[in-house]
Design a protein around this motif. Structure first.
Motif, PDB file in Angstrom:
ATOM      1  N   MET A   1       0.840  -1.196   0.000  1.00 58.02           N
ATOM      2  CA  MET A   1       0.000   0.000   0.000  1.00 58.02           C
ATOM      3  C   MET A   1       0.872   1.242   0.000  1.00 58.02           C
ATOM      4  SD  MET A   1      -2.786   1.263   2.843  1.00 58.02           S
ATOM      5  CE  MET A   1      -1.517   1.507   4.078  1.00 58.02           C
ATOM      6  N   ALA A   2       0.601   2.159  -0.887  1.00 59.02           N
ATOM      7  CA  ALA A   2       1.374   3.403  -0.963  1.00 59.02           C
ATOM      8  C   ALA A   2       0.729   4.468  -0.087  1.00 59.02           C
ATOM      9  CB  ALA A   2       1.440   3.891  -2.404  1.00 59.02           C
ATOM     10  N   PRO A   3       1.530   5.308   0.572  1.00 58.53           N
ATOM     11  CA  PRO A   3       0.964   6.386   1.391  1.00 58.53           C
ATOM     12  C   PRO A   3       0.262   7.407   0.517  1.00 58.53           C
ATOM     13  CG  PRO A   3       3.330   6.636   1.210  1.00 58.53           C
ATOM     14  CD  PRO A   3       2.998   5.307   0.595  1.00 58.53           C
ATOM     15  N   SER A   4      -0.748   8.046   1.058  1.00 54.82           N
ATOM     16  CA  SER A   4      -1.527   9.027   0.312  1.00 54.82           C
ATOM     17  C   SER A   4      -1.248  10.421   0.826  1.00 54.82           C
ATOM     18  CB  SER A   4      -3.027   8.726   0.446  1.00 54.82           C
ATOM     19  OG  SER A   4      -3.800   9.788  -0.064  1.00 54.82           O
ATOM     20  N   LEU A   5      -1.222  11.372  -0.101  1.00 52.90           N
ATOM     21  CA  LEU A   5      -1.036  12.761   0.292  1.00 52.90           C
ATOM     22  C   LEU A   5      -2.271  13.323   0.960  1.00 52.90           C
ATOM     23  CD1 LEU A   5       0.885  14.263  -2.746  1.00 52.90           C
ATOM     24  CD2 LEU A   5       1.776  13.667  -0.517  1.00 52.90           C
ATOM     25  N   GLU A   6      -3.377  12.607   0.866  1.00 49.40           N
ATOM     26  CA  GLU A   6      -4.608  13.082   1.485  1.00 49.40           C
ATOM     27  C   GLU A   6      -4.674  12.738   2.963  1.00 49.40           C
ATOM     28  OE1 GLU A   6      -6.519  15.074  -0.183  1.00 49.40           O
ATOM     29  OE2 GLU A   6      -5.142  14.789  -1.849  1.00 49.40           O
ATOM     30  N   GLU A   7      -3.756  11.867   3.430  1.00 47.73           N
ATOM     31  CA  GLU A   7      -3.749  11.520   4.845  1.00 47.73           C
ATOM     32  C   GLU A   7      -3.382  12.743   5.668  1.00 47.73           C
ATOM     33  OE1 GLU A   7      -1.008   8.387   5.254  1.00 47.73           O
ATOM     34  OE2 GLU A   7      -2.197   6.933   4.137  1.00 47.73           O
ATOM     35  N   PRO A   8      -4.022  12.962   6.819  1.00 44.10           N
ATOM     36  CA  PRO A   8      -3.679  14.136   7.629  1.00 44.10           C
ATOM     37  C   PRO A   8      -2.261  14.048   8.147  1.00 44.10           C
ATOM     38  CG  PRO A   8      -5.115  12.634   8.853  1.00 44.10           C
ATOM     39  CD  PRO A   8      -5.055  12.118   7.443  1.00 44.10           C
ATOM     40  N   LEU A   9      -1.546  15.146   8.046  1.00 46.21           N
ATOM     41  CA  LEU A   9      -0.187  15.224   8.552  1.00 46.21           C
ATOM     42  C   LEU A   9      -0.196  15.858   9.936  1.00 46.21           C
ATOM     43  CD1 LEU A   9       1.543  16.528   5.308  1.00 46.21           C
ATOM     44  CD2 LEU A   9       1.538  14.203   6.186  1.00 46.21           C
ATOM     45  N   GLU A  10       0.497  15.253  10.861  1.00 47.67           N
ATOM     46  CA  GLU A  10       0.513  15.749  12.226  1.00 47.67           C
ATOM     47  C   GLU A  10       1.148  17.125  12.270  1.00 47.67           C
ATOM     48  OE1 GLU A  10       2.365  12.970  14.749  1.00 47.67           O
ATOM     49  OE2 GLU A  10       1.219  11.280  14.024  1.00 47.67           O
ATOM     50  N   VAL A 127       4.327   0.978   2.132  1.00 51.19           N
ATOM     51  CA  VAL A 127       4.352   1.025   3.588  1.00 51.19           C
ATOM     52  C   VAL A 127       4.374  -0.390   4.132  1.00 51.19           C
ATOM     53  CG1 VAL A 127       3.145   1.785   5.664  1.00 51.19           C
ATOM     54  CG2 VAL A 127       3.065   3.194   3.595  1.00 51.19           C
ATOM     55  N   SER A 128       5.286  -0.640   5.065  1.00 51.43           N
ATOM     56  CA  SER A 128       5.359  -1.932   5.738  1.00 51.43           C
ATOM     57  C   SER A 128       5.378  -1.694   7.234  1.00 51.43           C
ATOM     58  CB  SER A 128       6.611  -2.695   5.297  1.00 51.43           C
ATOM     59  OG  SER A 128       7.774  -2.038   5.769  1.00 51.43           O
ATOM     60  N   SER A 129       5.510  -2.752   7.999  1.00 50.24           N
ATOM     61  CA  SER A 129       5.561  -2.608   9.453  1.00 50.24           C
ATOM     62  C   SER A 129       6.803  -1.843   9.903  1.00 50.24           C
ATOM     63  CB  SER A 129       5.551  -3.996  10.112  1.00 50.24           C
ATOM     64  OG  SER A 129       6.653  -4.772   9.652  1.00 50.24           O
ATOM     65  N   ALA A 130       7.840  -1.810   9.039  1.00 54.19           N
ATOM     66  CA  ALA A 130       9.076  -1.103   9.379  1.00 54.19           C
ATOM     67  C   ALA A 130       9.008   0.372   9.021  1.00 54.19           C
ATOM     68  CB  ALA A 130      10.270  -1.748   8.675  1.00 54.19           C
ATOM     69  N   GLY A 131       8.013   0.768   8.234  1.00 56.95           N
ATOM     70  CA  GLY A 131       7.889   2.158   7.830  1.00 56.95           C
ATOM     71  C   GLY A 131       7.745   2.300   6.328  1.00 56.95           C
ATOM     72  N   TRP A 132       8.007   3.497   5.815  1.00 54.43           N
ATOM     73  CA  TRP A 132       7.943   3.739   4.376  1.00 54.43           C
ATOM     74  C   TRP A 132       9.216   3.193   3.720  1.00 54.43           C
ATOM     75  CZ3 TRP A 132       6.064   9.514   3.638  1.00 54.43           C
ATOM     76  CH2 TRP A 132       4.805   9.651   4.235  1.00 54.43           C
ATOM     77  N   SER A 133       9.048   2.486   2.630  1.00 56.94           N
ATOM     78  CA  SER A 133      10.201   1.914   1.931  1.00 56.94           C
ATOM     79  C   SER A 133      10.652   2.849   0.816  1.00 56.94           C
ATOM     80  CB  SER A 133       9.844   0.550   1.315  1.00 56.94           C
ATOM     81  OG  SER A 133       9.439  -0.361   2.318  1.00 56.94           O
TER      82      SER A 133
END
Length: 335
Positions: A1-10, A127-133
């Motif tokens: 799964m690729a991260p989305s730019l629409e996800e809220p950024l902290e 995205v994996s359990s280790a973070g963004w690849s």
């Protein structure tokens, strides 16, 4: 799964109800909601109640980057001097040593060009359990850029500073770089939010220093002086100055022409004036532009060119400033 730019950024500014006013002290500073600019700002109460003090994510970033030996910023006060091009050339030069692991972090969020230059423009991150690849250009060269997250490569990033800073934090905190010998951070021109954010977020994990890029003419040198002052005010060691596009060397007759005439002595004179190391001059070669357009390694394709020989001198000077063996940085076969 690729991260989305629409996800809220902290971010502490995620609940602001109006744009930040001019001379805003910043919603996370001790003066938030109390400064003169705050008195008529609709965000006054929100900022006054926002968390203050050091960013709580800095320890996580420090932990994430424990296995990165050297972190280098590539800076330029002016756009168009070849900063991103030089970053790509340095990355390939370092990666020439098969025993070194190199990472490139593209922090130019509104003008990401590293994926094109390194030939991985169509890739995406996962995205994996280790973070963004990160995306791997070579077995020992990886890249992270906002370009990999865009639905369309021509999409424009029209963000205010708070959202930019949030993504930079995610790149530093969440990307699983693994063990790296060198992490090169390609920054946008100037001294803006992105620069301040990366300096603040990497303060505990440590920045080895910055490579400052210029061209010979005085118009570029004026802005580079400001970049040097930025480094000094923020406590960043200047590893050296590189004069890019210092002259045009004809590939056929090897005659050199001065395209950007140095009216005040160029980068070498500026380095002497400012008391910083001069790493070298890299001549203009049209094949560098072609290599970037095709995502190829100029360093491998034209190893005997004057530009490549000059680049090797820059790398050796950089190794000296980092106090590492130049043979470790720039792998060369014994004659």
């Amino acid at each position: 799964m690729a991260p989305s730019l629409e996800e809220p950024l902290e971010s502490a500014t995620s609940q602001l109800v109006a744009p930040e006013p001019e001379h805003c002290p910043g919603p996370e500073t001790q003066q938030a909601g109390q400064g003169d600019a705050c008195q008529t700002c609709p965000n006054k109460e929100i900022c006054a109640s926002a968390p203050k003090g050091p960013d709580p994510d800095i320890p996580a970033i420090t932990e994430r980057l424990l296995d990165v030996k050297h972190k280098i910023l590539v800076l330029s006060g002016k756009g168009g001097v070849g900063k991103s091009t030089l970053t790509g050339l340095l990355a390939h030069a370092f990666a020439n040593n098969p025993d070194s692991a190199i990472g490139v972090l593209d922090l130019d969020l509104t003008g990401p060009s590293m994926p094109k230059m390194l030939g991985v423009e169509s890739e995406t991150i996962h995205v994996s359990s280790a973070g963004w690849s990160p995306v791997y250009v070579l077995d020992n060269l990886s890249l992270m850029s906002i370009q990999f997250m865009l639905p369309n490569r021509d999409d424009a990033i029209i963000w205010r500073g708070a959202k930019k800073n949030g993504l930079i934090k995610q790149f530093l905190r969440d990307v699983d770089w693994g063990d790296l010998d060198f992490l090169l951070c390609d920054t946008p021109p100037g001294t803006s939010d992105e620069h301040l954010s990366v300096v603040q977020l990497l303060k505990e994990s440590g920045i080895d220093g910055a490579v400052v890029v210029t061209t010979p003419q005085e118009v570029a040198l004026l802005d580079v002086r400001r970049e040097i002052q930025f480094c000094r005010k923020t406590g960043i060691k200047i590893l050296g100055l590189v004069e890019n596009m210092s002259g045009f060397v004809c590939p056929k007759c090897t005659f050199e022409s001065q395209i950007f005439q140095a009216t005040t002595g160029g980068g070498r004179a500026l380095a002497k004036e400012m008391g910083i190391p001069f790493l070298g001059s890299v001549p203009l070669d049209p094949r560098i532009g072609m290599a970037c357009d095709y995502g190829e390694s100029f360093f491998d394709s034209y190893a005997d060119s004057p530009a490549c020989k000059a680049l090797k001198g820059v790398v050796r000077g950089l190794a000296e400033q980092l106090k590492v063996d130049s043979q470790q940085v720039l792998f060369e076969e014994e004659p």
